[in-house]
Scaffold this motif. Structure first.
Motif, PDB file in Angstrom:
ATOM      1  N   THR A  37       0.876  -1.098   0.266  1.00 13.03           N
ATOM      2  CA  THR A  37       0.143  -0.168   0.053  1.00 13.03           C
ATOM      3  C   THR A  37       1.012   1.193  -0.110  1.00 13.03           C
ATOM      4  OG1 THR A  37      -1.690  -1.270   1.205  1.00 13.03           O
ATOM      5  CG2 THR A  37      -1.852   1.246   1.216  1.00 13.03           C
ATOM      6  N   PRO A  38       0.550   2.040  -1.136  1.00 17.89           N
ATOM      7  CA  PRO A  38       1.376   3.427  -1.014  1.00 17.89           C
ATOM      8  C   PRO A  38       0.827   4.308  -0.232  1.00 17.89           C
ATOM      9  CG  PRO A  38       0.521   3.067  -3.037  1.00 17.89           C
ATOM     10  CD  PRO A  38       0.152   1.904  -2.267  1.00 17.89           C
ATOM     11  N   SER A  39       1.556   5.204   0.342  1.00 21.84           N
ATOM     12  CA  SER A  39       1.280   6.288   1.241  1.00 21.84           C
ATOM     13  C   SER A  39       0.588   7.469   0.402  1.00 21.84           C
ATOM     14  CB  SER A  39       2.152   6.929   1.916  1.00 21.84           C
ATOM     15  OG  SER A  39       3.210   7.699   1.356  1.00 21.84           O
ATOM     16  N   GLY A  40       0.673   7.609  -1.119  1.00 21.54           N
ATOM     17  CA  GLY A  40       0.446   8.486  -2.043  1.00 21.54           C
ATOM     18  C   GLY A  40       0.620   8.207  -3.285  1.00 21.54           C
ATOM     19  N   VAL A  50       7.605   8.395  -1.435  1.00 23.03           N
ATOM     20  CA  VAL A  50       6.419   7.501  -1.270  1.00 23.03           C
ATOM     21  C   VAL A  50       6.821   6.601  -0.256  1.00 23.03           C
ATOM     22  CG1 VAL A  50       6.560   6.100  -3.032  1.00 23.03           C
ATOM     23  CG2 VAL A  50       4.287   6.444  -2.033  1.00 23.03           C
ATOM     24  N   THR A  51       6.007   6.385   0.799  1.00 20.88           N
ATOM     25  CA  THR A  51       6.051   5.132   1.818  1.00 20.88           C
ATOM     26  C   THR A  51       5.372   3.987   1.290  1.00 20.88           C
ATOM     27  OG1 THR A  51       6.447   6.692   3.587  1.00 20.88           O
ATOM     28  CG2 THR A  51       5.843   4.309   4.248  1.00 20.88           C
ATOM     29  N   THR A  53       4.115   0.252   2.334  1.00 21.23           N
ATOM     30  CA  THR A  53       3.955  -0.752   3.368  1.00 21.23           C
ATOM     31  C   THR A  53       3.123  -1.806   3.000  1.00 21.23           C
ATOM     32  OG1 THR A  53       3.171   1.531   4.498  1.00 21.23           O
ATOM     33  CG2 THR A  53       2.602  -0.612   5.574  1.00 21.23           C
ATOM     34  N   SER A  70       7.397  -1.216   6.408  1.00 19.41           N
ATOM     35  CA  SER A  70       7.318  -0.143   5.472  1.00 19.41           C
ATOM     36  C   SER A  70       8.810   0.269   4.944  1.00 19.41           C
ATOM     37  CB  SER A  70       6.654   1.095   6.071  1.00 19.41           C
ATOM     38  OG  SER A  70       5.500   0.893   6.229  1.00 19.41           O
TER      39      SER A  70
END
Length: 178
Positions: A37-40, A50-51, A53, A70
Motif C-alpha cells: 500500500t503506497p502512502s500517496g 512515497v512510503t 507498506t 514499510s
C-alpha cells in the motif's frame, strides 16, 4: 497429505489381527496474501518520496534488502516484498512501480544583447513548459525587458515538476547628456 483433516490408518497383520492408529490432525495453513500500500502517488517529482507498506506479518524482505514493514522510496524502480506470517508461511507481493520524474532544466535565452541603451529592449524566453512565473510576475513563456535588473523564471513541465532558471542580468545604459 496436502489438505487439512484428521487421518487414521487401519492395518491388518499376518495373523489377521486388525488395529487402528490414533488419529493425526493435519493443518495446512493458507499462504498469506501480501499487498503493498503506497502512502500517496507512486509517480512524483525528484525530491519527493512515497512510503510503501506491506500487509502485516512476522517478517519482511523487500526487493531493496530492507526488512521493515514499510520503506520510504525516492528513486524510480519496481518494488516487491516477501512476507512471512505467524504460521511460517511465505508469500511475495505483486510488484509496484515507482516513477520519479526529473526536475526540468530551465534556461533563459535572450533574443539579442542583454546590455543596450535606454529606449531599447530584449526579449527573454524560457525553456518550453506548461506554465511560467517570471520574477516580474509575468506568466508567459517570453517577456520583453526594457529596464535594468536580474530576471529569473520558474517553469512547470508537463509532469508538474518545477525548475528554476539561473538569473540573467540585463543592463540598460542611460543615454548620454549632450
Amino acid at each position: 497429505v496436502n489438505t487439512s483433516g484428521t487421518y487414521t490408518v487401519t492395518m491388518t497383520n499376518g495373523n489377521g489381527c486388525v488395529g487402528t492408529s490414533a488419529p493425526v490432525t493435519v493443518t495446512v495453513n493458507p499462504l498469506p496474501v501480501v499487498t503493498i500500500t503506497p502512502s500517496g502517488a507512486t509517480t512524483f517529482c525528484q525530491g519527493g518520496s512515497v512510503t510503501l507498506t506491506s500487509t502485516a506479518g512476522s517478517s519482511y524482505l523487500w526487493s531493496t534488502g530492507a526488512i521493515t514493514q514499510s520503506i520510504v522510496v525516492n528513486t524510480s524502480g519496481v518494488y516487491t516484498v516477501t512476507m512471512t506470517n505467524g504460521n511460517g508461511c511465505v508469500a511475495t507481493s505483486a510488484p509496484i512501480t515507482v516513477t520519479v520524474n526529473p526536475l526540468p532544466v530551465v534556461t533563459i535565452t535572450a533574443g539579442g544583447p542583454i546590455t543596450f541603451c535606454q529606449g531599447g529592449n530584449v526579449v527573454l524566453t524560457s525553456t518550453a513548459g506548461s506554465s511560467y512565473l517570471w520574477s516580474t510576475g509575468a506568466i508567459t513563456q517570453s517577456i520583453t525587458v526594457t529596464t535594468s535588473g536580474t530576471y529569473t523564471v520558474t517553469m512547470t513541465d508537463a509532469n508538474g515538476c518545477v525548475g528554476n532558471s539561473a538569473p540573467v542580468i540585463v543592463t540598460v545604459n542611460p543615454l548620454p547628456v549632450v
